[in-house]
Design an enzyme around this catalytic site. Structure first.
Site, mmCIF file in Angstrom:
data_model
loop_
_atom_site.group_PDB
_atom_site.id
_atom_site.type_symbol
_atom_site.label_atom_id
_atom_site.label_comp_id
_atom_site.label_asym_id
_atom_site.label_seq_id
_atom_site.Cartn_x
_atom_site.Cartn_y
_atom_site.Cartn_z
ATOM 1 N N HIS A 162 20.846 -30.831 -38.130
ATOM 2 C CA HIS A 162 21.045 -30.065 -36.901
ATOM 3 C C HIS A 162 19.719 -29.861 -36.164
ATOM 4 C CE1 HIS A 162 23.193 -26.880 -34.532
ATOM 5 N NE2 HIS A 162 21.949 -26.442 -34.396
ATOM 6 N N GLU A 163 18.717 -29.352 -36.871
ATOM 7 C CA GLU A 163 17.443 -29.042 -36.214
ATOM 8 C C GLU A 163 16.703 -30.305 -35.762
ATOM 9 O OE1 GLU A 163 16.885 -26.153 -35.225
ATOM 10 O OE2 GLU A 163 18.452 -25.179 -36.413
ATOM 11 N N HIS A 205 18.010 -31.167 -32.348
ATOM 12 C CA HIS A 205 17.281 -30.423 -31.303
ATOM 13 C C HIS A 205 15.923 -31.080 -31.041
ATOM 14 C CE1 HIS A 205 19.951 -27.068 -30.724
ATOM 15 N NE2 HIS A 205 19.886 -26.676 -31.978
ATOM 16 N N HIS A 210 16.154 -34.294 -29.084
ATOM 17 C CA HIS A 210 16.460 -34.024 -27.683
ATOM 18 C C HIS A 210 15.173 -33.660 -26.937
ATOM 19 C CE1 HIS A 210 19.568 -32.021 -24.747
ATOM 20 N NE2 HIS A 210 18.809 -32.930 -24.165
#
Length: 365
Positions: free
Chosen positions: A156-157, A160, A163
């Site tokens: 998940h991180e 981020h 992105h």
């Protein structure tokens, strides 16, 4: 306090010549109000699946009466399988292989070098997040434990972080930052890729059941629950705008009725849960929570397209979305990458994925 907040928001909307508080808050990202309506209407269409999931939890827990607090009781035992950080990194890299060689190379370098503060430490804050400044690589804070939850957090991180990496690499500083509406898309897409990889390579039935339940819980808490919150906000703001006097009792009744609607006949909606709205801080940041549900839907839609279309979908995702930063309105960024949030289709597709995994979970239980 809450009614004071609603009245303040109403005042700001009026003096700024917006037709409603919702229109005022969606204006900053140029988000059509139809996006909000589509979310709630599409979730309503799929509520029978949510009711099935609630009924299945009741059955697995062996309860005559299922209460709201029972939603947080595990229904599948953890496998006890350990995922040390080095092993978790390798699994995440393998899961992200469909994203292409460059993407995996950057993810790998970030995890192996100085992007990530990995382990718990004295006086270190809890949780996990990704942050950074323009001109530097992204930074990731973890508190890694050797379990499957921490592995999903890593994926998940790093979503981020990627992105931010592509946005900063491609855009000038003015357009590098992206809005909240799209902030959870890349992270959740990575989680979805990891889920698919683990399901494809899982041979242990207990672990498979755990993975299915983990994924279904993600839908329940991020898509269904946040959509319910969004509908609650919409109702209370509308009632105030229509001149209705909102009291603690009337607001509790609105929240009660929504819990009944969303959780179905197998859920006992206790009097105490009617007051839950009082402790949700997001309601003091009006019309914010819907973005969790729309972002989750967009992420599942991207993951599905990458699975079905391969490289063309990956190229659109990286070139038009991850690299877009804030150079376009969020809806346009997503549309250019192949996901049109101005239509109900992405939310509908995401909830069909929920139903498919629910079918599998029911078969195994």
């Amino acid at each position: 306090m809450f009614q004071g907040h609603l009245k303040q928001e109403s005042f700001y909307a009026k003096v700024r010549n917006f037709p409603s508080v919702r229109a005022m808050h969606l204006h900053s990202g140029n988000i059509p109000e139809s996006v909000y309506d589509n979310l709630i209407e599409t979730v309503h269409k799929h509520l029978p699946a949510m009711h099935r999931y609630v009924a299945l939890r009741k059955k697995l827990l062996g309860l005559d009466r299922l209460h709201m607090f029972d939603l947080y009781v595990p229904v599948v035992e953890e496998t006890g399988k350990s995922y040390p950080y080095d092993e978790a990194k390798e699994i995440v890299k393998a899961a992200l292989a469909p994203m292409g060689e460059e993407y995996v190379k950057v993810v790998s370098a970030g995890m192996d070098k100085d992007w990530v503060d990995v382990f718990e430490n004295e006086n270190k804050r809890s949780g996990a997040y990704s942050w950074g400044a323009y001109g530097t690589h992204p930074y990731v804070l973890l508190n890694h434990q050797d379990n499957i939850g921490s592995m999903f957090t890593l994926a998940h991180e790093m979503g981020h972080a990627m992105h931010t990496y592509y946005s900063n690499k491609t855009q000038p500083i003015t357009y590098a930052s992206y809005l909240i509406f799209v902030a959870e898309v890349a992270s959740t897409c990575n989680e979805s890729r990891l889920m698919h990889y683990l399901m494809e390579n899982c041979t242990d039935e207990v672990e498979r059941k755990y993975l299915l339940n983990h994924y279904l819980e993600g839908f329940r808490t991020t898509l269904f629950r946040q959509a319910m919150f969004a509908e609650f906000e919409m109702i209370v703001h509308k009632k105030l705008a229509e001149g209705e006097n909102l009291t603690k009792e009337s607001i509790c009744q609105i929240y009660h009725d929504l819990n009944v609607l969303y959780h179905g006949p197998d859920m006992v909606v206790d009097e105490e849960i009617d007051c839950e709205w009082m402790r949700i801080p997001h309601f003091y940041t009006s019309f914010y929570v819907y973005q969790y549900a729309t972002g989750y839907s967009a992420a599942i839609a991207f993951s599905k397209k990458i699975l079905e279309e391969g490289k063309p979908a990956v190229d659109r995702y990286i070139d038009n979305f991850l690299s877009g930063g804030g150079s376009k309105d969020p809806i346009d960024l997503l549309k250019a990458a192949g996901v049109d949030m101005s239509t109900p289709e992405p939310v509908d597709d995401a909830l069909k994925v929920f139903e498919q995994y629910l079918d599998l979970f029911e078969e195994m239980c």
